[in-house]
Design an enzyme around this catalytic site. Structure first.
Site, mmCIF file in Angstrom:
data_model
loop_
_atom_site.group_PDB
_atom_site.id
_atom_site.type_symbol
_atom_site.label_atom_id
_atom_site.label_comp_id
_atom_site.label_asym_id
_atom_site.label_seq_id
_atom_site.Cartn_x
_atom_site.Cartn_y
_atom_site.Cartn_z
ATOM 1 N N ILE A 65 0.999 -0.676 0.171
ATOM 2 C CA ILE A 65 0.631 0.064 0.099
ATOM 3 C C ILE A 65 1.135 1.563 -0.208
ATOM 4 O O ILE A 65 0.488 2.003 1.319
ATOM 5 C CB ILE A 65 -0.750 -0.057 1.284
ATOM 6 C CG1 ILE A 65 -1.878 -1.648 1.497
ATOM 7 C CG2 ILE A 65 -2.143 1.475 1.101
ATOM 8 C CD1 ILE A 65 -2.704 -1.347 2.699
ATOM 9 N N PRO A 66 1.233 1.534 -0.779
ATOM 10 C CA PRO A 66 2.237 2.509 -1.699
ATOM 11 C C PRO A 66 1.274 4.071 -1.256
ATOM 12 O O PRO A 66 -0.057 3.555 -1.604
ATOM 13 C CB PRO A 66 3.382 3.064 -2.739
ATOM 14 C CG PRO A 66 2.254 1.438 -3.408
ATOM 15 C CD PRO A 66 1.391 1.087 -2.478
ATOM 16 N N HIS A 67 2.038 5.421 -0.373
ATOM 17 C CA HIS A 67 1.155 6.195 -0.589
ATOM 18 C C HIS A 67 2.065 7.532 -0.193
ATOM 19 O O HIS A 67 3.200 7.400 0.683
ATOM 20 C CB HIS A 67 -0.350 5.706 0.716
ATOM 21 C CG HIS A 67 1.206 5.971 2.105
ATOM 22 N ND1 HIS A 67 0.826 4.048 2.438
ATOM 23 C CD2 HIS A 67 1.035 6.283 3.360
ATOM 24 C CE1 HIS A 67 1.211 4.121 3.947
ATOM 25 N NE2 HIS A 67 1.364 5.046 4.515
ATOM 26 N N GLY A 68 1.191 8.566 -0.061
ATOM 27 C CA GLY A 68 2.224 9.798 -0.207
ATOM 28 C C GLY A 68 1.044 10.436 -0.060
ATOM 29 O O GLY A 68 -0.118 10.811 -0.327
ATOM 30 N N LEU A 103 -1.845 5.651 -2.480
ATOM 31 C CA LEU A 103 -3.044 5.541 -1.654
ATOM 32 C C LEU A 103 -2.356 6.826 -2.213
ATOM 33 O O LEU A 103 -1.378 7.331 -1.158
ATOM 34 C CB LEU A 103 -3.706 5.706 -0.292
ATOM 35 C CG LEU A 103 -4.900 6.495 0.310
ATOM 36 C CD1 LEU A 103 -5.397 6.798 -0.163
ATOM 37 C CD2 LEU A 103 -4.623 5.716 1.764
#
Length: 150
Positions: A65-68, A103
């Site tokens: 779940i990569p998110h920034g 996300l």
């Protein structure tokens, strides 16, 4: 906020090509950039890389779940892809990853960000659901499956 509320059909891709962590993050960023008028692919990629430097977002069981966080963003956006082949993503269980849920959220929406991450983790904790995700053969089937998840 729920994943279903911030995911669109054109940000849902089944069996995407991907050979490395960097290439996947670039691909996720490029898909999101098409939806965010004030941000380009490079800015989105930077937000993901910045978070990955703190530790891998590979949560195990072939899921990441990569998110920034984004300055001057007005709305969150999600991108979901599965890859043709699982890739090394430095996941906590050291297993390769083939399901990616990216996300991107406005920088000032910290609480909303956390609740959305929880919503995503809850959906993808279900092993039967993940099996169904991996069996999807079209972008539309993948999108519909996620929309029906509770």
């Amino acid at each position: 906020m729920k994943l279903q509320d911030i995911l669109s059909p054109d940000c849902t891709i089944c069996a995407a090509p991907g050979s490395s962590k960097k290439r996947i993050l670039e691909y996720l960023s490029s898909l999101a950039a098409d939806k965010l008028a004030d941000h380009d692919t490079f800015q989105l990629l930077e937000s993901l890389v910045k978070r990955e430097r703190m530790g891998s977002t590979g949560i195990g069981n072939g899921i990441a779940i990569p998110h920034g966080r984004l300055e001057n963003a007005t709305q969150p956006i999600a991108v979901v892809i599965t890859t043709e082949e699982a890739i090394d993503f430095d996941a906590i269980d050291h297993r390769p990853v083939d399901i990616f849920i990216a996300l991107f959220v406005p920088e000032e929406e910290c609480q909303n960000h956390l609740s959305t991450l929880q919503s995503i983790a809850k959906i993808f904790r279900n092993k039967q659901f993940c099996k169904q995700v991996r069996k999807c053969e079209s972008n539309q089937a993948l999108y519909q499956l996620i929309q029906q998840a509770s």
